[in-house]
Design a protein around this motif. Structure first.
Motif, PDB file in Angstrom:
ATOM      1  N   ASP A  91      54.260 -32.144  27.726  1.00 23.78           N
ATOM      2  CA  ASP A  91      53.361 -33.547  28.244  1.00 23.78           C
ATOM      3  C   ASP A  91      53.858 -34.754  27.038  1.00 23.78           C
ATOM      4  N   PHE A  92      53.194 -34.252  25.712  1.00 23.53           N
ATOM      5  CA  PHE A  92      52.942 -34.843  25.523  1.00 23.53           C
ATOM      6  C   PHE A  92      53.400 -34.752  23.484  1.00 23.53           C
ATOM      7  N   ILE A  93      53.852 -35.496  22.738  1.00 22.10           N
ATOM      8  CA  ILE A  93      54.358 -35.219  21.292  1.00 22.10           C
ATOM      9  C   ILE A  93      53.923 -36.332  19.918  1.00 22.10           C
ATOM     10  N   LEU A  94      53.427 -35.522  19.013  1.00 24.59           N
ATOM     11  CA  LEU A  94      52.861 -36.319  17.932  1.00 24.59           C
ATOM     12  C   LEU A  94      53.667 -36.356  16.546  1.00 24.59           C
ATOM     13  N   ALA A  95      53.834 -37.740  16.868  1.00 26.53           N
ATOM     14  CA  ALA A  95      54.998 -37.659  15.897  1.00 26.53           C
ATOM     15  C   ALA A  95      53.938 -38.465  14.329  1.00 26.53           C
ATOM     16  N   PHE A  96      53.058 -38.239  13.439  1.00 25.02           N
ATOM     17  CA  PHE A  96      52.065 -38.697  12.692  1.00 25.02           C
ATOM     18  C   PHE A  96      52.521 -38.312  11.410  1.00 25.02           C
ATOM     19  N   TYR A  97      52.804 -39.276  10.539  1.00 28.07           N
ATOM     20  CA  TYR A  97      52.919 -39.809   8.937  1.00 28.07           C
ATOM     21  C   TYR A  97      54.457 -39.087   9.360  1.00 28.07           C
ATOM     22  N   MET A  98      55.339 -38.536   9.826  1.00 33.68           N
ATOM     23  CA  MET A  98      56.871 -38.043   9.866  1.00 33.68           C
ATOM     24  C   MET A  98      58.214 -38.374   9.846  1.00 33.68           C
ATOM     25  N   VAL A  99      58.140 -39.292  10.707  1.00 31.80           N
ATOM     26  CA  VAL A  99      59.271 -39.751  11.578  1.00 31.80           C
ATOM     27  C   VAL A  99      60.056 -40.593  10.045  1.00 31.80           C
ATOM     28  N   HIS A 100      59.756 -41.175   8.947  1.00 33.81           N
ATOM     29  CA  HIS A 100      60.156 -41.634   8.153  1.00 33.81           C
ATOM     30  C   HIS A 100      60.517 -40.333   6.753  1.00 33.81           C
ATOM     31  N   GLU A 101      60.329 -39.016   6.970  1.00 35.21           N
ATOM     32  CA  GLU A 101      60.564 -37.830   6.542  1.00 35.21           C
ATOM     33  C   GLU A 101      62.303 -37.275   6.978  1.00 35.21           C
ATOM     34  N   ILE A 102      62.457 -38.393   8.608  1.00 36.72           N
ATOM     35  CA  ILE A 102      63.974 -37.644   8.847  1.00 36.72           C
ATOM     36  C   ILE A 102      65.188 -38.498   8.364  1.00 36.72           C
ATOM     37  N   SER A 103      66.378 -37.489   7.759  1.00 37.48           N
ATOM     38  CA  SER A 103      67.177 -38.720   8.139  1.00 37.48           C
ATOM     39  C   SER A 103      68.636 -38.962   9.089  1.00 37.48           C
ATOM     40  N   HIS A 104      68.546 -38.377   9.770  1.00 39.51           N
ATOM     41  CA  HIS A 104      69.201 -38.643  11.404  1.00 39.51           C
ATOM     42  C   HIS A 104      68.222 -38.453  12.408  1.00 39.51           C
ATOM     43  N   LYS A 105      67.518 -40.035  12.430  1.00 38.81           N
ATOM     44  CA  LYS A 105      66.873 -39.796  13.132  1.00 38.81           C
ATOM     45  C   LYS A 105      67.228 -40.768  14.731  1.00 38.81           C
ATOM     46  N   GLY A 106      68.859 -40.996  15.000  1.00 39.54           N
ATOM     47  CA  GLY A 106      69.203 -40.926  16.288  1.00 39.54           C
ATOM     48  C   GLY A 106      69.458 -39.098  17.068  1.00 39.54           C
ATOM     49  N   ILE A 107      69.702 -38.307  16.112  1.00 41.15           N
ATOM     50  CA  ILE A 107      69.703 -36.923  16.628  1.00 41.15           C
ATOM     51  C   ILE A 107      68.300 -36.291  16.607  1.00 41.15           C
ATOM     52  N   PHE A 147      60.502 -49.413  10.610  1.00 40.83           N
ATOM     53  CA  PHE A 147      59.815 -48.666  11.813  1.00 40.83           C
ATOM     54  C   PHE A 147      60.971 -49.467  12.906  1.00 40.83           C
ATOM     55  N   ASN A 148      61.665 -50.511  12.370  1.00 42.18           N
ATOM     56  CA  ASN A 148      61.907 -51.227  13.692  1.00 42.18           C
ATOM     57  C   ASN A 148      62.900 -50.410  13.750  1.00 42.18           C
ATOM     58  N   ARG A 149      63.357 -49.595  12.846  1.00 44.01           N
ATOM     59  CA  ARG A 149      65.255 -49.565  12.855  1.00 44.01           C
ATOM     60  C   ARG A 149      64.770 -48.126  13.202  1.00 44.01           C
ATOM     61  N   ALA A 150      63.568 -47.535  13.373  1.00 42.99           N
ATOM     62  CA  ALA A 150      63.491 -46.165  13.596  1.00 42.99           C
ATOM     63  C   ALA A 150      63.063 -46.443  15.547  1.00 42.99           C
ATOM     64  N   LEU A 151      62.860 -47.243  15.715  1.00 38.55           N
ATOM     65  CA  LEU A 151      62.825 -47.316  17.545  1.00 38.55           C
ATOM     66  C   LEU A 151      63.835 -47.562  18.192  1.00 38.55           C
ATOM     67  N   GLU A 152      64.667 -48.755  17.095  1.00 39.28           N
ATOM     68  CA  GLU A 152      65.798 -48.812  18.072  1.00 39.28           C
ATOM     69  C   GLU A 152      66.566 -47.713  17.758  1.00 39.28           C
ATOM     70  N   LYS A 153      66.461 -46.464  17.273  1.00 37.42           N
ATOM     71  CA  LYS A 153      67.083 -45.528  16.771  1.00 37.42           C
ATOM     72  C   LYS A 153      66.918 -44.883  18.475  1.00 37.42           C
ATOM     73  N   ALA A 154      65.075 -44.709  18.334  1.00 38.09           N
ATOM     74  CA  ALA A 154      64.801 -44.114  19.606  1.00 38.09           C
ATOM     75  C   ALA A 154      65.263 -44.760  21.026  1.00 38.09           C
ATOM     76  N   ARG A 155      65.493 -46.210  20.974  1.00 37.34           N
ATOM     77  CA  ARG A 155      65.906 -46.679  22.455  1.00 37.34           C
ATOM     78  C   ARG A 155      67.511 -46.212  22.738  1.00 37.34           C
ATOM     79  N   ALA A 156      68.296 -46.506  21.687  1.00 38.21           N
ATOM     80  CA  ALA A 156      69.233 -46.215  21.781  1.00 38.21           C
ATOM     81  C   ALA A 156      69.673 -43.840  22.579  1.00 38.21           C
ATOM     82  N   ALA A 157      68.210 -43.848  22.670  1.00 37.09           N
ATOM     83  CA  ALA A 157      68.223 -41.968  22.719  1.00 37.09           C
ATOM     84  C   ALA A 157      68.166 -42.241  24.434  1.00 37.09           C
TER      85      ALA A 157
END
Ligand code: SAM
Length: 183
Positions: A107-123, A152-162
């Motif tokens: 129902d809900f996902i929290l990603a607190f201070y972790m997304v920047h640690e991911i290299s392949h954000k699209g996956i 941060f905006n680049r990461a959100l673009e990857k989310a939108r592309a997904a």
């Protein structure tokens, strides 16, 4: 592509320090999103600063999947819940660098201070899209120092592309936030 730096287990103490609650109170931050009976995922849970409160918030009928790349972080969380009622409610899950690998939708996902640690954000966001229930949501919180507005905006673009919709998140001191939903 190389792997991004991952917060070492030796840093868990600073994530758990007693002053953190004063400016990042988990209940206050998560109250609009986490309710009784929910199944929620704390991805990159570290030593479980948020997982513990999430477990109280979902109550006896809910579940928290606390997932991290590092066995050492999960062990720290396990030590905190061992012998308590939360042991039943928190499922510890070791994920892989490029695969979360849980089989149920949440129902809900929290990603607190972790997304920047991911290299392949699209996956990562493609898998998030498949894990979220149709009316589910995700809260991303990123630290101010390591993550520029542009990154941060680049990461959100990857989310939108997904296939996710990204909207402005709640105010969290010293942080950048966004809410993701299924489109
Ligand atoms: C800075 S810590 C934050 C921990 C916790 N969310 C908190 O706020 O206290 C980032 C955590 O994300 C985890 N992590 C990094 N990359 C990951 C990945 N690809 N999948 C799952 N966890 C990851 C790290 O092992 C680390 O425990």
């Amino acid at each position: 592509m190389g792997k991004n730096h991952v917060c070492p287990v030796e840093m868990a103490g600073s994530l758990d320090n007693r002053f953190r609650r004063w400016f990042q109170d988990p209940q206050k931050i998560l109250r609009p999103y986490v309710n009784k009976g929910m199944t929620v995922l704390d991805i990159g849970c570290g030593s479980g600063f948020f997982s513990l409160d999430m477990a109280h918030m979902v109550g006896k009928s809910g579940r928290v999947i606390a997932s991290d790349l590092q066995e050492g972080m999960l062990r720290k969380l396990q030590n905190k819940i061992m012998g308590t009622e939360l042991e039943e409610r928190i499922i510890l899950h070791k994920c892989e660098y490029d695969k979360i690998g849980i089989s149920e939708q949440v129902d809900f996902i929290l990603a607190f201070y972790m997304v920047h640690e991911i290299s392949h954000k699209g996956i990562f966001f493609k898998e998030i899209e498949s894990i979220l229930k149709a009316n589910g949501s995700m809260l991303i919180v990123e630290p101010p120092m390591h993550v520029s507005k542009k990154a941060f905006n680049r990461a959100l673009e990857k989310a939108r592309a997904a296939g996710l919709i990204a909207i402005e998140g709640p105010k969290v001191l010293f942080s950048k936030t966004a809410i993701l939903k299924k489109s």
